[in-house]
Design a protein around this motif. Structure first.
Motif, short mmCIF file in Angstrom:
data_model
loop_
_atom_site.label_atom_id
_atom_site.label_comp_id
_atom_site.label_asym_id
_atom_site.label_seq_id
_atom_site.Cartn_x
_atom_site.Cartn_y
_atom_site.Cartn_z
N GLY A 210 3.79 5.79 -3.28
CA GLY A 210 5.02 6.48 -3.61
C GLY A 210 6.13 6.41 -2.58
O GLY A 210 7.19 7.01 -2.79
N TYR A 211 5.92 5.71 -1.48
CA TYR A 211 6.99 5.61 -0.49
C TYR A 211 8.11 4.74 -1.05
O TYR A 211 7.87 3.67 -1.60
N LEU A 212 9.34 5.24 -0.94
CA LEU A 212 10.51 4.49 -1.42
C LEU A 212 11.19 3.83 -0.22
O LEU A 212 11.73 4.51 0.65
N PHE A 213 11.15 2.52 -0.19
CA PHE A 213 11.78 1.77 0.87
C PHE A 213 13.27 1.57 0.58
O PHE A 213 13.67 1.52 -0.58
N GLU B 259 0.83 -1.21 0.00
CA GLU B 259 0.00 0.00 0.00
C GLU B 259 0.86 1.26 0.00
O GLU B 259 0.60 2.19 -0.75
N LEU B 260 1.88 1.28 0.84
CA LEU B 260 2.74 2.45 0.93
C LEU B 260 3.57 2.63 -0.33
O LEU B 260 3.77 3.76 -0.79
N GLU B 261 4.03 1.54 -0.90
CA GLU B 261 4.78 1.60 -2.15
C GLU B 261 3.92 2.18 -3.28
O GLU B 261 4.39 3.01 -4.06
#
Length: 174
Positions: free
Chosen positions: A41-44, A36-38
């Motif tokens: 747009g969240y970059l892990f 969901e976070l990816e």
């Protein structure tokens, strides 16, 4: 009923959650927080970090309070707390413990998918097998600390699904 599929990475949680959702069509399927976070747009980090798991943990805690009676969670706050603990130690995880404990009161059934022997899925070296094993062991230990109905499932996907559905029907009948 709120059902949380829990376990380390690469044990078959998502596959089981999707299969259960096919059988329990009226249920909402909440994807893994990482996905969901990816998508948002969240970059892990390439290497797992406490910060990455903390962000996922906050997201999972928020999701656990969804105002819907019938939900299948692909991963739950307890999983992510285990990752924070294994990577960052007790100091990194202590700030989350009470939040996770409270979030777990929303869950009616934990479905633990452990690493099996022999390992049915396997974990390549680039997927952090030591981290996977430590999280698996910690989850097996911690499951007893919560007053939530728990089932540990093993075997093929069909066998795992049947084990959950049998327990689901038993709980629905109580």
């Amino acid at each position: 009923m709120k059902i949380a599929i829990t376990g380390a990475h690469l044990v078959g949680k998502t596959t089981l959650a999707e299969k259960l959702h096919e059988s329990l069509r009226d249920y909402i399927h909440m994807p893994e927080p990482y996905l969901e976070l990816e998508e948002k747009g969240y970059l892990f980090s390439e290497m797992p970090t406490v910060e990455d798991f903390s962000i996922q943990l906050d997201h999972a805690i928020e999701n656990s309070s969804i105002d819907e009676p019938d939900v299948i969670f692909d991963r739950c706050p307890l999983d992510l707390l285990a990752y924070v603990y294994v990577i960052g130690g007790s100091e990194a995880s202590k700030n989350f413990y009470m939040k996770v404990r409270e979030a777990m009161t929303e869950i009616d059934l934990f479905v633990l998918v452990p690493i099996e022997t022999p390992d049915l899925i396997g974990c390549p070296e680039n997927e952090f097998p030591d981290l996977r094993k430590k999280v698996n062991d910690l989850l097996e230990e911690w499951m007893e600390d919560f007053d939530v109905e728990t089932i540990t499932v093993t075997g093929t996907l069909a066998e795992r699904e049947n084990q959950v559905l049998r327990r689901f029907l038993e709980l629905e009948g109580e």
